[in-house]
Design a protein around this motif. Structure first.
Motif, PDB file in Angstrom:
ATOM      1  N   ILE A  29       0.836  -1.210   0.000  1.00 22.47           N
ATOM      2  CA  ILE A  29       0.000   0.000   0.000  1.00 22.47           C
ATOM      3  C   ILE A  29       0.867   1.256   0.000  1.00 22.47           C
ATOM      4  N   ILE A  30       1.879   1.289   0.856  1.00 21.95           N
ATOM      5  CA  ILE A  30       2.718   2.491   0.975  1.00 21.95           C
ATOM      6  C   ILE A  30       3.417   2.796  -0.352  1.00 21.95           C
ATOM      7  N   TYR A  31       4.077   1.801  -0.917  1.00 23.90           N
ATOM      8  CA  TYR A  31       4.778   2.041  -2.184  1.00 23.90           C
ATOM      9  C   TYR A  31       3.793   2.254  -3.338  1.00 23.90           C
ATOM     10  N   LYS A  41      -3.482  10.241   0.861  1.00 30.26           N
ATOM     11  CA  LYS A  41      -2.215   9.594   0.555  1.00 30.26           C
ATOM     12  C   LYS A  41      -1.216   9.823   1.703  1.00 30.26           C
ATOM     13  N   ASN A  42      -1.124  11.058   2.175  1.00 26.36           N
ATOM     14  CA  ASN A  42      -0.214  11.390   3.269  1.00 26.36           C
ATOM     15  C   ASN A  42      -0.618  10.702   4.569  1.00 26.36           C
ATOM     16  N   TYR A  43      -1.916  10.539   4.760  1.00 27.07           N
ATOM     17  CA  TYR A  43      -2.420   9.888   5.976  1.00 27.07           C
ATOM     18  C   TYR A  43      -2.009   8.419   6.003  1.00 27.07           C
ATOM     19  N   ILE A  44      -2.059   7.797   4.851  1.00 26.48           N
ATOM     20  CA  ILE A  44      -1.628   6.396   4.756  1.00 26.48           C
ATOM     21  C   ILE A  44      -0.140   6.282   5.086  1.00 26.48           C
ATOM     22  N   ILE A  45       0.665   7.210   4.576  1.00 34.29           N
ATOM     23  CA  ILE A  45       2.099   7.220   4.866  1.00 34.29           C
ATOM     24  C   ILE A  45       2.317   7.421   6.364  1.00 34.29           C
ATOM     25  N   LYS A  46       1.521   8.274   6.949  1.00 35.03           N
ATOM     26  CA  LYS A  46       1.647   8.569   8.386  1.00 35.03           C
ATOM     27  C   LYS A  46       1.393   7.317   9.218  1.00 35.03           C
ATOM     28  N   LYS A  47       0.416   6.547   8.826  1.00 37.43           N
ATOM     29  CA  LYS A  47       0.142   5.295   9.553  1.00 37.43           C
ATOM     30  C   LYS A  47       1.350   4.369   9.504  1.00 37.43           C
ATOM     31  N   GLY A  48       2.011   4.379   8.350  1.00 36.28           N
ATOM     32  CA  GLY A  48       3.185   3.524   8.214  1.00 36.28           C
ATOM     33  C   GLY A  48       4.339   3.959   9.102  1.00 36.28           C
ATOM     34  N   LEU A  49       4.447   5.252   9.345  1.00 37.21           N
ATOM     35  CA  LEU A  49       5.561   5.778  10.135  1.00 37.21           C
ATOM     36  C   LEU A  49       5.522   5.309  11.588  1.00 37.21           C
ATOM     37  N   VAL A  50       4.344   4.958  12.085  1.00 35.52           N
ATOM     38  CA  VAL A  50       4.215   4.575  13.504  1.00 35.52           C
ATOM     39  C   VAL A  50       3.939   3.089  13.680  1.00 35.52           C
ATOM     40  N   ASP A  51       4.171   2.306  12.657  1.00 32.77           N
ATOM     41  CA  ASP A  51       3.866   0.871  12.727  1.00 32.77           C
ATOM     42  C   ASP A  51       4.901   0.123  13.569  1.00 32.77           C
ATOM     43  N   ASN A  52       4.502  -1.047  14.101  1.00 31.94           N
ATOM     44  CA  ASN A  52       5.418  -1.880  14.893  1.00 31.94           C
ATOM     45  C   ASN A  52       6.521  -2.500  14.040  1.00 31.94           C
ATOM     46  N   HIS A  53       6.248  -2.678  12.768  1.00 33.60           N
ATOM     47  CA  HIS A  53       7.140  -3.438  11.902  1.00 33.60           C
ATOM     48  C   HIS A  53       8.203  -2.532  11.286  1.00 33.60           C
ATOM     49  N   TYR A  54       9.460  -2.936  11.402  1.00 34.96           N
ATOM     50  CA  TYR A  54      10.585  -2.129  10.921  1.00 34.96           C
ATOM     51  C   TYR A  54      10.473  -1.814   9.431  1.00 34.96           C
ATOM     52  N   LEU A  55      10.137  -2.786   8.601  1.00 36.98           N
ATOM     53  CA  LEU A  55      10.101  -2.564   7.153  1.00 36.98           C
ATOM     54  C   LEU A  55       8.996  -1.597   6.749  1.00 36.98           C
TER      55      LEU A  55
END
Length: 919
Positions: free
Chosen positions: A871-873, A886-900
């Motif tokens: 989703i992010i890419y 689009k930015n909101y989706i990226i923001k969710k990724g920034l705080v995820d538990n998973h390193y990748l």
């Protein structure tokens, strides 16, 4: 006995090679067994005509049998047909007898070794082929009698729950298991509940307080919960011996010492104590035979573990020989019943979940199930059974696997993962991650610490090392940064020791390579490449393919010049060595990856490949590394077109279905896409000609027809105004019946005629020649199809949407596609959700972009890491006037538990314009 006396006979299926002396043996056995009038025998030679396929007809007989007998001559090995029958018998859990003949070849077959190691089935060996008849006959008769006798014996084993004490009383073979042995133990029975539910332990009653305390500590450690309290084994021996008659005290003492030695990693001492216990049992007539057998199983399993450590395989083991010579079945009277009761309870709950009304509410807890496991532990320790003690984790894994299907509880899920890691169950971990993949996404750094605490309690060093490698393989990206750095540092120290150790345990190797591959995006690639360089320099040829697989994933832009030069020199040396070159299966594919990614001069590499691997150099190598080469590129396309034409001629010849590892249809598409070719009519006609031949060939596989259609769809979307495409389409429409038939290749892929029809429908949509009711119907039907068929439908759907002009696509069709995709984005199967996600990302370019983006945003909350990264890419590549969602989706990724996920979000954040105040 008259033939009609017994109506329902024991059905026996005899499996062996056919023809020659096998036929004589099989017919003789049928004659002898049929004379008993209690056995009905099936042999292939007397099958008679059938409307079924020959394989289906005799497999059906196997399905209906009660007992399967396999006759195998070591000299002839196991034929494909026998192996197929044996596999089916195992799948159906049929009772089976295996008889091997070593007259002409003493070396056992792989099947015999497998059976011997698993102890799941019975086998025997004859030394002359003619002895097959007598051995099978007596074996079957003995099996029938044993089953009857065991059944009768069970009538004299009293198993009851005392309503006042809820304890168990068992009498077996004149040996009484006193119910008082199992009274009390409140703390021990509370261990599993505390781990799962964080409940406070109840204090034990004064009865057995000291023993209860010791056992609760042992049980906690066994289940991966470190109490940090040492176990006083001398006191434990005394407490256990005080609960038994005097004649058992020495026997119990030896067994408890063996347990102490095992958990102290003193395996030789453990084996000695078990041998002492066995000798004690055979010198004391009062000790029942089942206890002697139980000691033999412990002893044998320790020898198997020692063999693994010493990289050897003992063909003869004293305890195994003694077990085989013993006429009594191996069992543990009370424990077998406890585990049977446990299985019944789990099955009952799983069935209730499936068959109960959706309006039914269940109020049952899990205490009774956990108590059964606790009772199994107490029983195991009461008689000092090391094997059953270690099997407790397996039983708990079975319980937690079932309960996680019924109830979601994070602690219970983490407990399950911890036990799987402690048991080094790599394949089961993969299955669990796939089955409960959304639960995995909730794992955090605290859970990782919990898992590590369990791994640290593993007493055998190499098993503990494997568990460390497995937690990094499967959960390395859930570690906190500091813990990951320190843990990987410790693991690399053990890897270095393993490399330099002349007596290294070979079974560890595969775990090391998978640890490196799975964590390559988080570990310093220079460290990984240094390990690979060392292995190549030490000439670990057996691992060269594994090493190249690791090197294929290296990010060479982050590798020092010195390390790149070292790798390049070693690889050139490998290419020049013909023996190594021919022995490496992945060398060719690695060379392409290396050439594309290495950042130093590669002239010598190119020259060496051209000289030593000329055929590969002129074909795949040049195709991959050089683009926009004009006529040379068209030559590559022509070569793959010719390959398709050749396969159309060969496929289905003499009824043979051929499977291929490559996909020329996809390769042609990739060449056009990557080189940004603008094909002229001549080349389009050439490609279309091969597509048409594929679609009109009745003997062609369904999979190839689908791939041909996908290439056709791609060409139409890429060159929408090319008239040759329309002419070809209309010619194919006239041969629709030929197009929609083909061979199913169940071995290499699972493509069905339904999937082919779906692909053809998408082709019709491309050319605007479709019936909307047909589209609606097929989409609705396919949402209920098998998982494989749904995945195949999405692959075709993506080909259709990739370059489609959404403005020209009718709204009715578009809305149906987005409903289909969103509906299946919550499917249980991971790969279906992945495919649905990719389709939804493509649909963000349509008028339904708001709906698609909303769905992607929701999926960022609870999906697995692979889908979140997609989703992010995926959204990064999209360009909108308003990038808020689009930015909101990226923001969710920034705080995820998973390193990748965090890494992907940070990379895209840097590339797109995002207001830092909103992050």
């Amino acid at each position: 006995m008259r033939d009609g006396t017994i109506e329902y006979k024991v059905k026996v299926f005899i499996s062996s090679k056919c023809g020659g002396r096998y036929t004589l043996v099989r017919k003789a056995l049928k004659s002898l067994l049929s004379e008993t009038n209690i056995v009905q025998v099936f042999i292939f030679e007397e099958q008679g005509p059938s409307s079924q396929h020959v394989i289906d007809s005799y497999i059906t007989k196997l399905d209906d049998s009660d007992l399967c007998v396999f006759l195998i001559d070591n000299k002839d090995d196991v034929s494909d047909a026998v192996l197929k029958e044996q596999k089916r018998a195992r799948e159906l859990k049929k009772r089976a007898l295996y008889i091997f003949c070593d007259e002409d070849k003493k070396e056992p077959t792989q099947l015999q070794l497998e059976i011997r190691d698993s102890f799941r089935e019975k086998y025997d060996v004859v030394h002359e082929f003619s002895d097959f008849i007598e051995k099978v006959y007596t074996g079957i008769m003995r099996d029938v009698v044993d089953i009857y006798r065991n059944y009768c014996r069970e009538q004299f084993v009293d198993f009851a729950i005392n309503e006042d004490t809820e304890e168990i009383n068992v009498i077996s073979n004149n040996y009484i298991i006193d119910k008082e042995l199992f009274q009390g133990f409140t703390m021990t029975r509370n261990v599993a509940k505390e781990i799962i539910f964080n409940t406070k332990k109840e204090e034990s009653s004064r009865l057995n307080f000291k023993l209860d305390k010791s056992l609760s500590i042992m049980f906690s450690n066994l289940l991966g919960h470190n109490t940090n309290i040492p176990i006083n084994y001398s006191s434990l021996v005394n407490e256990l011996c005080n609960r038994h008659e005097s004649y058992l005290k020495s026997f119990i003492t030896y067994r408890v010492r063996a347990i102490e030695a095992y958990f102290s990693n003193e395996l030789d001492e453990c084996a000695n104590e078990l041998e002492n216990a066995y000798n004690e049992s055979i010198n004391n007539d009062k000790i029942p035979n089942w206890l002697s057998n139980d000691v033999l199983i412990d002893w044998r399993n320790i020898i198997v573990l020692q063999d693994e450590i010493n990289n050897q395989y003992s063909l003869e083991m004293k305890p195994q020989t003694l077990l085989e010579e013993n006429q009594e079945n191996v069992y543990y009277p009370l424990l077998d019943r406890c585990t049977g009761s446990l299985s019944q309870k789990l099955l009952k709950r799983l069935m209730a979940q499936k068959v109960d009304s959706p309006y039914t509410t269940h109020f049952e807890g899990v205490d009774d199930i956990l108590d059964d496991v606790s009772n199994s532990f107490i029983l195991s320790m009461t008689y000092g059974s090391l094997t059953h003690l270690l099997l407790i984790r397996d039983r708990m894994i079975s319980i937690l696997s079932s309960l996680n299907f019924l109830y979601y509880d994070h602690n219970m899920y983490i407990f399950l993962i911890k036990l799987l890691l402690m048991e080094q169950k790599d394949k089961e971990l993969e299955k669990i991650i796939r089955a409960y993949n959304q639960s995995t996404d909730t794992i955090n750094a605290t859970d990782i610490v919990n898992m590590i605490s369990g791994i640290n309690l593993i007493p055998v060093p190499h098993k503990r090392f494997i568990s460390k490698l497995l937690i990094l393989k499967h959960y390395g990206y859930y570690f906190g940064d500091d813990l990951f750095t320190s843990y990987v540092y410790e693991v690399f120290k053990e890897v270095d020791i393993w490399i330099t150790d002349e007596n290294r345990i070979l079974s560890i190797a595969s775990y090391i390579f998978e640890f490196l591959i799975y964590n390559i995006s988080r570990i310093d690639n220079n460290k990984i490449i240094e390990v690979c360089i060392t292995l190549i320099e030490k000439n670990f040829r057996i691992y060269f393919d594994n090493i190249l697989k690791v090197l294929s994933r290296i990010n060479y832009s982050k590798i020092s010049t010195i390390n790149q030069e070292k790798v390049l020199k070693l690889i050139i040396d490998m290419i020049m060595n013909e023996e190594i070159r021919k022995g490496c299966n992945v060398l060719s594919s690695y060379l392409i990856v290396l050439r594309k990614n290495i950042t130093i001069d590669v002239e010598l590499l190119d020259t060496t490949i051209e000289e030593c691997m000329n055929s590969f150099y002129l074909s795949e190598y040049l195709l991959e590394i050089e683009h926009n080469r004009g006529d040379e590129t068209y030559k590559h396309i022509n070569r793959y077109v010719e390959r398709i034409n050749q396969r159309n001629k060969e496929q289905g010849k003499n009824g043979t279905i051929i499977g291929y590892a490559d996909d020329p249809y996809k390769t042609i598409r990739n060449i056009i896409e990557f080189d940004k070719l603008k094909l002229d009519t001549k080349h389009i006609k050439s490609i279309l000609s091969s597509i048409v031949r594929t679609l009109r060939e009745e003997k062609q596989t369904i999979g190839d027809k689908i791939r041909a259609i996908e290439l056709f769809i791609y060409l139409k979307n890429k060159y929408p105004y090319e008239k040759e495409l329309d002419l070809t389409f209309y010619s194919i429409i006239e041969d629709k019946e030929l197009v929609l038939c083909g061979r199913e290749d169940m071995f290499f892929e699972k493509a069905s005629l339904s999937t082919l029809e779906f692909s053809f429908m998408m082709l019709q949509l491309c050319f605007n020649k479709y019936d909307f009711s047909d589209v609606l119907s097929k989409m609705a039907i396919f949402s209920q199809k098998s998982e494989t068929e749904i995945i195949k439908s999405f692959e075709t759907l993506k080909s259709f949407l990739y370059n489609v002009d959404f403005d020209k696509l009718e709204d009715s069709v578009l809305s149906t596609i987005i409903q289909y995709s969103i509906g299946l984005s919550s499917h249980n199967e991971k790969d279906i959700r992945v495919q649905a996600t990719r389709t939804i990302i493509l649909l963000c370019k349509s008028k339904y972009k708001e709906l698609a983006l909303n769905q992607l945003s929701k999926m960022m909350d609870n999906e697995i890491y692979q889908i979140k990264i997609e989703i992010i890419y995926g959204v990064y590549e999209l360009d909108f006037k308003d990038n808020t969602k689009k930015n909101y989706i990226i923001k969710k990724g920034l705080v995820d538990n998973h390193y990748l996920i965090r890494k992907a979000a940070n990379e895209t954040k840097e590339k797109i314009s995002i207001n830092n105040d909103t992050i």
